[in-house]
Design a protein around this motif. Structure first.
Motif, mmCIF file in Angstrom:
data_model
loop_
_atom_site.group_PDB
_atom_site.id
_atom_site.type_symbol
_atom_site.label_atom_id
_atom_site.label_comp_id
_atom_site.label_asym_id
_atom_site.label_seq_id
_atom_site.Cartn_x
_atom_site.Cartn_y
_atom_site.Cartn_z
ATOM 1 N N MET A 58 43.565 35.538 -8.293
ATOM 2 C CA MET A 58 42.273 34.923 -8.595
ATOM 3 C C MET A 58 41.261 35.213 -7.496
ATOM 4 S SD MET A 58 42.793 33.453 -11.496
ATOM 5 C CE MET A 58 41.299 32.493 -11.584
ATOM 6 N N ASP A 59 40.004 35.297 -7.880
ATOM 7 C CA ASP A 59 38.914 35.514 -6.938
ATOM 8 C C ASP A 59 38.414 34.150 -6.468
ATOM 9 O OD1 ASP A 59 36.766 36.231 -5.454
ATOM 10 O OD2 ASP A 59 35.728 37.349 -7.024
ATOM 11 N N TYR A 60 38.725 33.809 -5.239
ATOM 12 C CA TYR A 60 38.370 32.504 -4.687
ATOM 13 C C TYR A 60 36.862 32.270 -4.723
ATOM 14 C CZ TYR A 60 37.512 29.043 -1.020
ATOM 15 O OH TYR A 60 37.058 27.961 -0.316
ATOM 16 N N ALA A 61 36.084 33.329 -4.568
ATOM 17 C CA ALA A 61 34.625 33.190 -4.508
ATOM 18 C C ALA A 61 34.048 32.600 -5.791
ATOM 19 C CB ALA A 61 33.986 34.548 -4.226
ATOM 20 N N LYS A 62 34.721 32.817 -6.923
ATOM 21 C CA LYS A 62 34.187 32.359 -8.211
ATOM 22 C C LYS A 62 34.210 30.838 -8.356
ATOM 23 C CE LYS A 62 35.046 36.555 -10.883
ATOM 24 N NZ LYS A 62 35.718 37.149 -12.064
ATOM 25 N N ILE A 63 35.032 30.175 -7.550
ATOM 26 C CA ILE A 63 35.094 28.716 -7.660
ATOM 27 C C ILE A 63 34.450 28.028 -6.454
ATOM 28 C CG2 ILE A 63 37.219 28.784 -9.035
ATOM 29 C CD1 ILE A 63 38.708 27.856 -6.460
ATOM 30 N N SER A 64 33.929 28.803 -5.513
ATOM 31 C CA SER A 64 33.463 28.226 -4.251
ATOM 32 C C SER A 64 32.296 27.256 -4.426
ATOM 33 C CB SER A 64 33.073 29.334 -3.270
ATOM 34 O OG SER A 64 32.056 30.151 -3.829
ATOM 35 N N SER A 65 31.383 27.556 -5.326
ATOM 36 C CA SER A 65 30.224 26.668 -5.493
ATOM 37 C C SER A 65 30.640 25.328 -6.101
ATOM 38 C CB SER A 65 29.158 27.338 -6.367
ATOM 39 O OG SER A 65 29.678 27.615 -7.657
ATOM 40 N N GLU A 66 31.517 25.369 -7.115
ATOM 41 C CA GLU A 66 32.020 24.126 -7.702
ATOM 42 C C GLU A 66 32.852 23.346 -6.692
ATOM 43 O OE1 GLU A 66 34.039 25.746 -11.195
ATOM 44 O OE2 GLU A 66 32.744 24.474 -12.433
ATOM 45 N N LEU A 67 33.639 24.055 -5.910
ATOM 46 C CA LEU A 67 34.464 23.424 -4.890
ATOM 47 C C LEU A 67 33.593 22.667 -3.891
ATOM 48 C CD1 LEU A 67 37.080 22.924 -3.334
ATOM 49 C CD2 LEU A 67 36.924 25.237 -2.415
ATOM 50 N N GLU A 68 32.534 23.309 -3.452
ATOM 51 C CA GLU A 68 31.629 22.666 -2.493
ATOM 52 C C GLU A 68 30.977 21.431 -3.103
ATOM 53 O OE1 GLU A 68 27.601 23.697 0.082
ATOM 54 O OE2 GLU A 68 28.806 25.314 -0.785
ATOM 55 N N SER A 69 30.567 21.527 -4.335
ATOM 56 C CA SER A 69 29.885 20.416 -4.999
ATOM 57 C C SER A 69 30.814 19.204 -5.162
ATOM 58 C CB SER A 69 29.385 20.859 -6.376
ATOM 59 O OG SER A 69 28.849 19.767 -7.097
ATOM 60 N N PHE A 70 32.030 19.442 -5.653
ATOM 61 C CA PHE A 70 32.959 18.331 -5.864
ATOM 62 C C PHE A 70 33.439 17.739 -4.541
ATOM 63 C CE2 PHE A 70 33.782 20.359 -10.131
ATOM 64 C CZ PHE A 70 33.210 19.323 -10.861
ATOM 65 N N TYR A 71 33.588 18.598 -3.532
ATOM 66 C CA TYR A 71 33.985 18.098 -2.211
ATOM 67 C C TYR A 71 32.906 17.176 -1.642
ATOM 68 C CZ TYR A 71 35.207 17.975 2.727
ATOM 69 O OH TYR A 71 35.509 17.552 3.992
ATOM 70 N N GLU A 72 31.648 17.534 -1.831
ATOM 71 C CA GLU A 72 30.546 16.692 -1.354
ATOM 72 C C GLU A 72 30.551 15.338 -2.059
ATOM 73 O OE1 GLU A 72 28.417 16.973 1.071
ATOM 74 O OE2 GLU A 72 29.202 18.912 1.720
ATOM 75 N N ASP A 73 30.954 15.316 -3.332
ATOM 76 C CA ASP A 73 31.066 14.044 -4.048
ATOM 77 C C ASP A 73 32.114 13.143 -3.380
ATOM 78 O OD1 ASP A 73 29.172 14.807 -5.862
ATOM 79 O OD2 ASP A 73 30.583 15.241 -7.497
ATOM 80 N N PHE A 74 33.246 13.748 -3.055
ATOM 81 C CA PHE A 74 34.300 12.973 -2.417
ATOM 82 C C PHE A 74 33.869 12.520 -1.025
ATOM 83 C CE2 PHE A 74 38.272 12.302 -0.094
ATOM 84 C CZ PHE A 74 38.990 11.534 -1.002
ATOM 85 N N LEU A 75 33.201 13.390 -0.305
ATOM 86 C CA LEU A 75 32.738 13.060 1.041
ATOM 87 C C LEU A 75 31.774 11.879 1.031
ATOM 88 C CD1 LEU A 75 32.763 13.748 4.049
ATOM 89 C CD2 LEU A 75 30.946 15.420 3.619
ATOM 90 N N SER A 76 30.951 11.790 0.001
ATOM 91 C CA SER A 76 30.015 10.663 -0.101
ATOM 92 C C SER A 76 30.781 9.350 -0.275
ATOM 93 C CB SER A 76 29.041 10.869 -1.261
ATOM 94 O OG SER A 76 29.692 10.765 -2.509
ATOM 95 N N ASP A 77 31.887 9.400 -1.031
ATOM 96 C CA ASP A 77 32.757 8.218 -1.148
ATOM 97 C C ASP A 77 33.313 7.815 0.219
ATOM 98 O OD1 ASP A 77 32.428 8.080 -3.860
ATOM 99 O OD2 ASP A 77 34.488 8.612 -4.381
#
Length: 709
Positions: A86-105
């Motif tokens: 799998m190409d990790y780069a293809k999920i990087s933007s979604e990964l960053e977005s969802f991680y920021e959601d968790f970080l806000s919690d």
């Protein structure tokens, strides 16, 4: 809150509770109540008492757990990325977005716990944690904790400042590891969703199935290696799961079955949030439950439960809202019909030879350097294994004499493993070198026990009858410890070494052993000539050893000392796993001994011949022997054992009762050989100094005592 608090944020609930205890401790120090402060600090950092469905493993346990989970979740995403290219780069933007959601919690949940303005970790792209890093961090923090504990012992009020600083540092590391864990969880799920979309869900499922067993063993082994290096016992590791989970668990020893239910799951909580946001296929989350989590749970339980077992998962949290694991011990792989008795052998000790290269003064089998003429042949040995497998899959302990003197020992081990047994080897250590250890690993030995009876080479050698045996035993423990084989040190308590048990325990720990097994001498074999400790000293030894257990890195076990169950109950100690739910003396109920000639006896120290497997099937002996039936019924115990309120928990040493009612001295020459009944195995325990209270209700007290795992 974006992520479900019940599923995803138990770590924060625990931190909040610990912060409150810290405040209480600081207040206690302010009032110079250092005893209360010490108790609270112990609970905060080392863990508190077990509660229903929940347990606080302390700051130490939580940090260790989240470190292990970082490794577990990173392994999941790595497997999928590498398998499907799998190409990790293809999920990087979604990964960053969802991680920021968790970080806000996390930022919201740590208000009032961490200092205002505490910096949080950036997205941990390079999240891999090496074991050396984990060990170094844990040792540094525990070193600071030791300094604080010393200050409290000295009643130093400056400890208050250090406690606040240490709590903040430790809490921040827990938060960091939780963030790393979540980052890997999100990455693994996004990668799995991408693989399912590109290659199909079934294709993803098949590849995960192929990797699950390897994955489970790898992740648990990594957690174990770190844990042992920082002082966490193997049989405590399952408690760490309670850092992030609410768990129901119960073991019914009468049914040889248990259940463990995960009522919440941070992995599922995260995947549930992502599934809803992405409108992803819910079946992807189910794959993680059914394969990765199942494999991890099985490997973890296999590490902490000494007996073979079968594990099933009838419910998963992704589908039924709870992950349920059903465990079944002692189940036969070959029996064609269902066996449902109350008692099955969980442990069998097999003296596979009476030949030995030492001359131990306490030997119950009266071993010699001569090859026994009538011991079971290789073919007969395999037939015995087949007979045992008809009714159970036990922990089979191969001992002697010296079992490594038997030429077909590796073949016997290999055959036993094929039948699904766990294998322990009891050795004097003199024949164990690196080459032998590699052979033992290859055939699948699970644990090896080495006899060590003194910290003094001269005293050990005198006890064992051969010079140089101490040095060889010590080397064997070192080599085994480095190999990864679970290593145990066995020590027989006598008047000669009674006062150095603590030193032997410390030496065993230093040499790399995990288990320490104390054997209290029973007057059989050559042991009748040994001057033993007194019953009073025997009781004191158990009490002192139990006190040391909580502070010792080793798992301490007792043989021929069933009173430890009663003493533990009286002192409020929690006894887990095999030492709970069964009586202290399990001879005839869950345990028996096989003599080199095939004779079956209740235990090695009770040489009552109940039958020979050459003449009668093991199954028939186990189920039909009257002696076995008597030993399984505490109501038949005599004397003060029969009226004791602890008889369902302790039972007294049946071998010692038998030995001291048999006048063993008169026929010492043949004592080691199984014979016809000569004593009273139901008599009261002669070494027990406890006086029963003679009150009704004792039976109910003891029957309520159940095994947890």
């Amino acid at each position: 809150m974006k992520f479900d608090e019940f599923h995803c944020h138990k770590w924060a609930i625990l931190l909040r509770e610990r912060k409150q205890k810290i405040e209480f401790a600081l207040n206690a120090i302010n009032h110079e109540d250092f005893e209360t402060a010490k108790k609270l600090i112990l609970e905060v950092f080392h863990g508190g008492p077990l509660k229903e469905k929940s347990f606080d493993p302390g700051m130490f346990g939580s940090l260790l757990y989240h470190m292990a989970m970082v490794t577990k979740m990173a392994a999941e995403s790595k497997i999928i990325l590498e398998t499907f290219k799998m190409d990790y780069a293809k999920i990087s933007s979604e990964l960053e977005s969802f991680y920021e959601d968790f970080l806000s919690d996390v930022k919201h949940l740590t208000e009032g716990i961490l200092k205002t303005g505490t910096p949080f970790a950036k997205i941990p792209v390079n999240a891999f944690l090496y074991d050396e890093e984990k060990v170094k961090l844990l040792k540094r923090l525990t070193g600071k904790l030791s300094e604080v504990e010393k200050m409290l012992e000295e009643r130093n009020t400056k400890a208050a400042v250090e406690i606040q600083s240490l709590f903040q540092e430790w809490a921040l590391k827990i938060v960091e590891m939780r963030l790393r864990q979540e980052y890997e969880t999100i990455k693994g799920f996004l990668t799995a969703c991408a693989a399912a979309e590109k290659f199909g869900l079934n294709h993803l499922k098949e590849h995960i199935k192929l990797k699950q067993e390897e994955f489970g063993k790898h992740t648990v082994r990594a957690a174990l290696e770190v844990s042992l290096k920082v002082g966490m016992k193997r049989d405590q590791l399952d408690k760490l799961m309670l850092s992030d989970h609410y768990i129901e668990r119960k073991m019914d020893i009468k049914k040889f079955a248990g259940v463990m239910r995960f009522l919440n799951c941070p992995i599922f909580g995260s995947q549930k949030y992502l599934t809803a946001k992405m409108k992803a296929n819910p079946a992807v989350a189910s794959l993680f439950c059914r394969y990765f989590c199942f494999a991890h749970a099985k490997a973890m339980l296999n590490m902490v439960i000494p007996f073979p077992f079968d594990l099933t998962q009838p419910k998963t949290i992704a589908k039924e809202g709870v992950c349920e694991f059903n465990l079944k011990m002692a189940c036969s792989k070959t029996e064609t019909h269902s066996i449902k008795p109350e008692f099955l052998p969980l442990v069998i000790s097999w003296n596979i030879t009476s030949e030995c290269n030492l001359k131990c003064s306490h030997c119950y089998i009266n071993a010699s350097n001569k090859t026994p003429l009538s011991m079971l042949s290789t073919e007969e040995a395999e037939n015995l294994i087949d007979q045992i497998a008809e009714i159970s899959r036990p922990l089979l302990i191969l001992s002697g004499g010296e079992p490594l003197l038997r030429q077909d020992i590796f073949e016997i081990i290999r055959y036993s493993k094929e039948k699904g047994f766990k294998i322990g080897l009891g050795s004097n250590g003199t024949l164990i070198c690196e080459e032998t250890v590699q052979k033992l690993k290859k055939v699948g030995v699970d644990t090896v026990s080495i006899s060590l009876d003194s910290v003094s080479p001269e005293k050990h050698d005198e006890f064992r009858g051969v010079k140089g045996s101490w040095e060889k035993a010590v080397n064997a423990i070192k080599v085994l410890g480095k190999s990864g084989i679970l290593t145990q040190v066995n020590t027989t308590v006598t008047r000669q070494n009674y006062n150095e048990i603590g030193e032997i325990l410390a030496l065993a720990e230093e040499l790399g052993a995990e288990n320490f097994h104390l054997f209290f001498l029973v007057p059989t074999g050559r042991g009748v000539k040994i001057e033993t400790v007194t019953p009073e000293a025997y009781e004191e030894m158990i009490q002192q050893t139990l006190k040391k257990m909580s502070k010792c890195k080793l798992n301490v076990k007792f043989s021929c000392a069933p009173q430890f169950m009663r003493i533990a109950q009286q002192t409020g100690m929690q006894i887990r796993h095999v030492q709970a739910g069964m009586r202290g003396c399990i001879a005839g109920s869950y345990y028996c001994r096989i003599y080199p000639t095939g004779d079956v006896t209740p235990c090695p120290y009770m040489p009552i011949k109940l039958g020979n497997i050459r003449d009668k099937p093991f199954k028939e002996i186990w189920f039909n022997s009257q002696v076995f039936k008597d030993l399984r019924d505490p109501e038949k115990l005599k004397g003060k054992c029969g009226i004791c309120e602890y008889k369902y928990m302790c039972g007294g040493c049946r071998a010692r009762a038998y030995g001291l009612t048999s006048n063993f001295i008169d026929f010492c020459g043949d004592l080691h050989e199984p014979t016809e009944l000569k004593g009273d195995y139901l008599a009261e325990e002669p070494w027990c100094i406890y006086k029963p209270k003679l009150k009704e209700g004792g039976k109910e007290l003891n029957k309520a005592y159940s095994l947890c795992f």
